[in-house]
Design a protein around this motif. Structure first.
Motif, PDB file in Angstrom:
ATOM      1  N   LEU A  76       0.847  -1.190   0.000  1.00 33.60           N
ATOM      2  CA  LEU A  76       0.000   0.000   0.000  1.00 33.60           C
ATOM      3  C   LEU A  76       0.883   1.240   0.000  1.00 33.60           C
ATOM      4  O   LEU A  76       1.637   1.488   0.936  1.00 33.60           O
ATOM      5  N   ALA A  77       0.820   2.016  -1.088  1.00 31.73           N
ATOM      6  CA  ALA A  77       1.688   3.181  -1.247  1.00 31.73           C
ATOM      7  C   ALA A  77       1.034   4.467  -0.746  1.00 31.73           C
ATOM      8  O   ALA A  77       1.715   5.319  -0.174  1.00 31.73           O
ATOM      9  N   ASP A  78      -0.288   4.608  -0.939  1.00 26.18           N
ATOM     10  CA  ASP A  78      -0.946   5.867  -0.583  1.00 26.18           C
ATOM     11  C   ASP A  78      -2.446   5.643  -0.441  1.00 26.18           C
ATOM     12  O   ASP A  78      -3.004   4.678  -0.963  1.00 26.18           O
ATOM     13  N   ILE A  79      -3.077   6.565   0.279  1.00 30.68           N
ATOM     14  CA  ILE A  79      -4.536   6.580   0.403  1.00 30.68           C
ATOM     15  C   ILE A  79      -4.996   7.983   0.037  1.00 30.68           C
ATOM     16  O   ILE A  79      -4.539   8.964   0.635  1.00 30.68           O
ATOM     17  N   ARG A  80      -5.891   8.090  -0.927  1.00 33.93           N
ATOM     18  CA  ARG A  80      -6.503   9.376  -1.283  1.00 33.93           C
ATOM     19  C   ARG A  80      -7.914   9.350  -0.722  1.00 33.93           C
ATOM     20  O   ARG A  80      -8.669   8.411  -0.956  1.00 33.93           O
ATOM     21  N   PHE A  81      -8.272  10.407   0.035  1.00 33.59           N
ATOM     22  CA  PHE A  81      -9.543  10.395   0.764  1.00 33.59           C
ATOM     23  C   PHE A  81     -10.255  11.727   0.633  1.00 33.59           C
ATOM     24  O   PHE A  81      -9.641  12.787   0.722  1.00 33.59           O
ATOM     25  N   ASP A  82     -11.550  11.696   0.449  1.00 37.02           N
ATOM     26  CA  ASP A  82     -12.418  12.871   0.400  1.00 37.02           C
ATOM     27  C   ASP A  82     -12.817  13.213   1.839  1.00 37.02           C
ATOM     28  O   ASP A  82     -13.821  12.732   2.338  1.00 37.02           O
ATOM     29  N   HIS A  83     -12.002  14.038   2.515  1.00 36.43           N
ATOM     30  CA  HIS A  83     -12.253  14.367   3.925  1.00 36.43           C
ATOM     31  C   HIS A  83     -13.543  15.153   4.136  1.00 36.43           C
ATOM     32  O   HIS A  83     -14.211  14.989   5.157  1.00 36.43           O
ATOM     33  N   ASP A  84     -13.884  16.011   3.184  1.00 38.18           N
ATOM     34  CA  ASP A  84     -15.042  16.889   3.385  1.00 38.18           C
ATOM     35  C   ASP A  84     -16.375  16.151   3.374  1.00 38.18           C
ATOM     36  O   ASP A  84     -17.266  16.464   4.157  1.00 38.18           O
ATOM     37  N   HIS A  85     -16.511  15.189   2.494  1.00 38.49           N
ATOM     38  CA  HIS A  85     -17.806  14.513   2.352  1.00 38.49           C
ATOM     39  C   HIS A  85     -17.778  13.056   2.796  1.00 38.49           C
ATOM     40  O   HIS A  85     -18.833  12.451   2.959  1.00 38.49           O
ATOM     41  N   GLU A  86     -16.593  12.477   2.934  1.00 34.83           N
ATOM     42  CA  GLU A  86     -16.419  11.081   3.359  1.00 34.83           C
ATOM     43  C   GLU A  86     -17.168  10.105   2.458  1.00 34.83           C
ATOM     44  O   GLU A  86     -17.737   9.120   2.904  1.00 34.83           O
ATOM     45  N   THR A  87     -17.155  10.380   1.136  1.00 36.51           N
ATOM     46  CA  THR A  87     -17.913   9.548   0.207  1.00 36.51           C
ATOM     47  C   THR A  87     -17.044   8.640  -0.658  1.00 36.51           C
ATOM     48  O   THR A  87     -17.587   7.764  -1.333  1.00 36.51           O
ATOM     49  N   TYR A  88     -15.735   8.843  -0.663  1.00 37.08           N
ATOM     50  CA  TYR A  88     -14.878   7.936  -1.426  1.00 37.08           C
ATOM     51  C   TYR A  88     -13.448   8.006  -0.919  1.00 37.08           C
ATOM     52  O   TYR A  88     -13.038   8.967  -0.284  1.00 37.08           O
ATOM     53  N   PHE A  89     -12.708   6.933  -1.193  1.00 37.94           N
ATOM     54  CA  PHE A  89     -11.262   6.927  -1.011  1.00 37.94           C
ATOM     55  C   PHE A  89     -10.663   5.977  -2.026  1.00 37.94           C
ATOM     56  O   PHE A  89     -11.355   5.124  -2.585  1.00 37.94           O
ATOM     57  N   THR A  90      -9.381   6.168  -2.301  1.00 40.31           N
ATOM     58  CA  THR A  90      -8.666   5.326  -3.249  1.00 40.31           C
ATOM     59  C   THR A  90      -7.418   4.780  -2.575  1.00 40.31           C
ATOM     60  O   THR A  90      -6.636   5.544  -2.002  1.00 40.31           O
ATOM     61  N   LEU A  91      -7.254   3.479  -2.638  1.00 36.80           N
ATOM     62  CA  LEU A  91      -6.050   2.824  -2.134  1.00 36.80           C
ATOM     63  C   LEU A  91      -5.114   2.640  -3.321  1.00 36.80           C
ATOM     64  O   LEU A  91      -5.488   2.027  -4.325  1.00 36.80           O
ATOM     65  N   ILE A  92      -3.913   3.191  -3.216  1.00 39.51           N
ATOM     66  CA  ILE A  92      -2.953   3.130  -4.309  1.00 39.51           C
ATOM     67  C   ILE A  92      -1.882   2.109  -3.955  1.00 39.51           C
ATOM     68  O   ILE A  92      -1.150   2.284  -2.987  1.00 39.51           O
TER      69      ILE A  92
END
Length: 150
Positions: A76-92
């Motif tokens: 697991l290299a990175d996590i991209r997360f929508d902090h404002d709405h908490e509706t999605y994240f991406t595991l890279i």
């Protein structure tokens, strides 16, 4: 005596035993391969978006229709997360990306960030009851950058 041995009457006392008819399983019971009757266990329809375990080596990503993936936390290299709405994240990962969409996903992301998340579980309305309002729900898991078996 030879006939008694062959027919099994030698040890039975010579008289025919009265046998009770075989018990039929109730509709709430199921049979296992060795003919033991077990109570039928209905699947639990309660939905849980993620499960926690101390220091799992892999993250079990369970989709509703595509099967499961077990990538290692080591990759697991990175996590991209929508902090404002908490509706999605991406595991890279270095070999694929996993995009997770849903609602109230902050607890899921924090469990993955701490490497304590054992399993992600995609919601499917035919398999699960809708979770309580405010609980995390994973509505869609997309695997990007890796050939996915259909």
């Amino acid at each position: 005596m030879k006939d008694d041995l062959l027919s099994g009457r030698l040890w039975s006392g010579g008289a025919k035993e009265k046998r009770e008819p075989a018990r039929q399983p109730e509709p709430s019971e199921q049979r296992r391969g060795d003919d033991k009757v077990l109570p039928l266990v209905l699947p639990d329809r309660a939905y849980v978006a993620f499960e926690i375990k101390d220091n799992p080596k892999r993250l079990h990503i369970r989709t509703a229709l595509q099967g499961s993936f077990y990538p290692s936390y080591h990759h697991l290299a990175d996590i991209r997360f929508d902090h404002d709405h908490e509706t999605y994240f991406t595991l890279i990962y270095n070999f694929m990306a996993v995009r997770v969409s849903g609602q109230n996903l902050a607890p899921v992301v924090h469990a993955i960030d701490a490497e304590d998340c054992k399993r992600l579980h995609e919601f499917h309305p035919k398999l699960h009851d809708k979770p309580e309002r405010g609980a995390p729900i994973i509505e869609k898991i997309e695997i990007v950058g890796k050939d996915v078996d259909s």
